[in-house]
Scaffold this motif. Structure first.
Motif, PDB file in Angstrom:
ATOM      1  N   HIS A  29      37.230  39.823  26.288  1.00  0.00           N
ATOM      2  CA  HIS A  29      38.035  39.078  27.272  1.00  0.00           C
ATOM      3  C   HIS A  29      39.245  38.458  26.577  1.00  0.00           C
ATOM      4  O   HIS A  29      39.135  37.417  25.931  1.00  0.00           O
ATOM      5  N   HIS A  31      43.614  37.913  27.267  1.00  0.00           N
ATOM      6  CA  HIS A  31      44.797  38.149  28.118  1.00  0.00           C
ATOM      7  C   HIS A  31      45.988  38.515  27.231  1.00  0.00           C
ATOM      8  O   HIS A  31      46.951  37.742  27.118  1.00  0.00           O
ATOM      9  N   PRO A  59      41.562  41.317  31.173  1.00  0.00           N
ATOM     10  CA  PRO A  59      41.178  41.053  32.560  1.00  0.00           C
ATOM     11  C   PRO A  59      42.395  40.829  33.455  1.00  0.00           C
ATOM     12  O   PRO A  59      43.441  40.372  32.984  1.00  0.00           O
ATOM     13  N   GLU A 118      39.355  39.247  36.335  1.00  0.00           N
ATOM     14  CA  GLU A 118      38.297  38.301  36.453  1.00  0.00           C
ATOM     15  C   GLU A 118      38.387  37.626  37.800  1.00  0.00           C
ATOM     16  O   GLU A 118      39.469  37.348  38.307  1.00  0.00           O
ATOM     17  N   HIS A 177      31.865  35.262  31.890  1.00  0.00           N
ATOM     18  CA  HIS A 177      32.790  35.078  30.778  1.00  0.00           C
ATOM     19  C   HIS A 177      32.876  33.596  30.400  1.00  0.00           C
ATOM     20  O   HIS A 177      32.755  32.726  31.251  1.00  0.00           O
ATOM     21  N   ASP A 227      39.139  34.803  25.116  1.00  0.00           N
ATOM     22  CA  ASP A 227      39.947  34.278  26.225  1.00  0.00           C
ATOM     23  C   ASP A 227      41.376  33.962  25.767  1.00  0.00           C
ATOM     24  O   ASP A 227      42.046  33.114  26.345  1.00  0.00           O
TER      25      ASP A 227
HETATM   26 ZN   LIG Z   1      40.356  34.826  31.367  1.00  0.00          ZN
END
Ligand SMILES: [Zn+2]
Length: 278
Positions: A29, A31, A59, A118, A177, A227
């Motif tokens: 996960h 970005h 995601p 997500e 997540h 993340d």
């Molecule tokens: Zn995220």
């Protein structure tokens, strides 16, 4: 006898199919399409490769993000997901959801489109709670129809989430997540067939409940994630997080489970491959 030792290590690594200096990892996960990476994205991917991080799953967040997200995923051959994040459910409009369906159908030939998300529920954003529920149920239905796994964002809404997951019974399951709960909650998700995405929160000394949970849960249920660019480690001077933090996350899980980093990274790697059919 450094030569003998390194020969032994090489042999052992070859037996495991691993390079002697690298763990094999996937950031489940990150970005990496966000503007925080615009200036040095290529360099970051080079560094990731060097560090044994084979790829990252990118995601989806909102219609405004999808085009660039898909372009970045294609440029770097990353698996990706498409979805509407709960923060971006401004209304329960069907147009927003139809936009998602249209984008997914345009990418349906793309084998790197591996999940819906997500998406999910975030009770800290009370202002759009009703819209979140409506758009999330539509995305659950879609994941079921397309037989894709789902990437879930859940904040202070675990009861609602568990009820909906039981109701929809997604064939491929998915991942919670950024999981941050205790062992009972973790096992409820695991019993429903969901994996837990373990990220940078585990590096926080105050995350006592989470550490206790990770010490005892089944390694068949963990994925690792950062993340990025959110969740920069508390002790770092950097304000931007990157997938390179995965090494510290694996090390801490290994420490809590009293196992080796190689074992932890292999489990997380295989779980990710299996869940997203990579
Ligand atoms: Zn995220």
């Amino acid at each position: 006898m450094p030569t003998l030792i390194s020969n032994l290590e090489n042999a052992r690594a070859q037996c495991n199919g691993l390079s002697p200096t690298k763990l094999r990892m996937i950031d489940s996960h990150a970005h990496l399409d966000f503007p925080e990476f615009d200036d040095d994205r290529q360099h970051l991917f080079d560094e990731m490769k060097h560090a044994g991080i084979e790829t990252a799953i990118i995601p989806g967040v909102s219609p405004e993000h999808w085009d660039k997200q898909i372009a970045v995923a294609r440029q770097f051959s990353c698996p990706y997901a498409l979805g509407i994040h709960p923060w971006y459910c401004q209304s329960d409009s069907i147009t927003l959801f139809n936009d998602l369906k249209g984008t997914i159908s345009r990418c349906s030939h793309d084998e790197n489109l591996v999940a819906i998300g997500e998406c999910g529920l975030d009770k800290l954003r009370k202002s759009n709670w009703q819209a979140q529920l409506v758009q999330f149920e539509r995305q659950l239905e879609l994941a079921k129809e397309l037989e894709l796994p789902i990437i879930l964002h859940v904040v202070k809404a675990h009861n609602e989430m568990l009820t909906l997951l039981k109701h929809y019974g997604l064939p491929k399951g998915g991942v919670i997540h950024g999981f941050y709960g205790g062992v009972e909650l973790a096992n409820e998700y695991i019993r429903l067939g969901y994996k837990l995405g373990i990220g940078g929160l585990i590096l926080n000394d105050r995350a006592v409940k989470l550490k206790k949970c990770i010490a005892s849960i089944s390694l068949n249920s963990i994925l690792i994630e950062t993340d990025s660019p959110s969740m920069a480690p508390a002790n770092s001077a950097e304000t931007r997080n990157t997938p390179l933090v995965l090494h510290s996350i694996v090390k801490e899980i290994a420490n809590l489970q009293k196992k080796t980093s190689v074992l932890i990274s292999e489990h997380a790697f295989l779980n990710t491959m299996q869940l997203f059919d990579l």
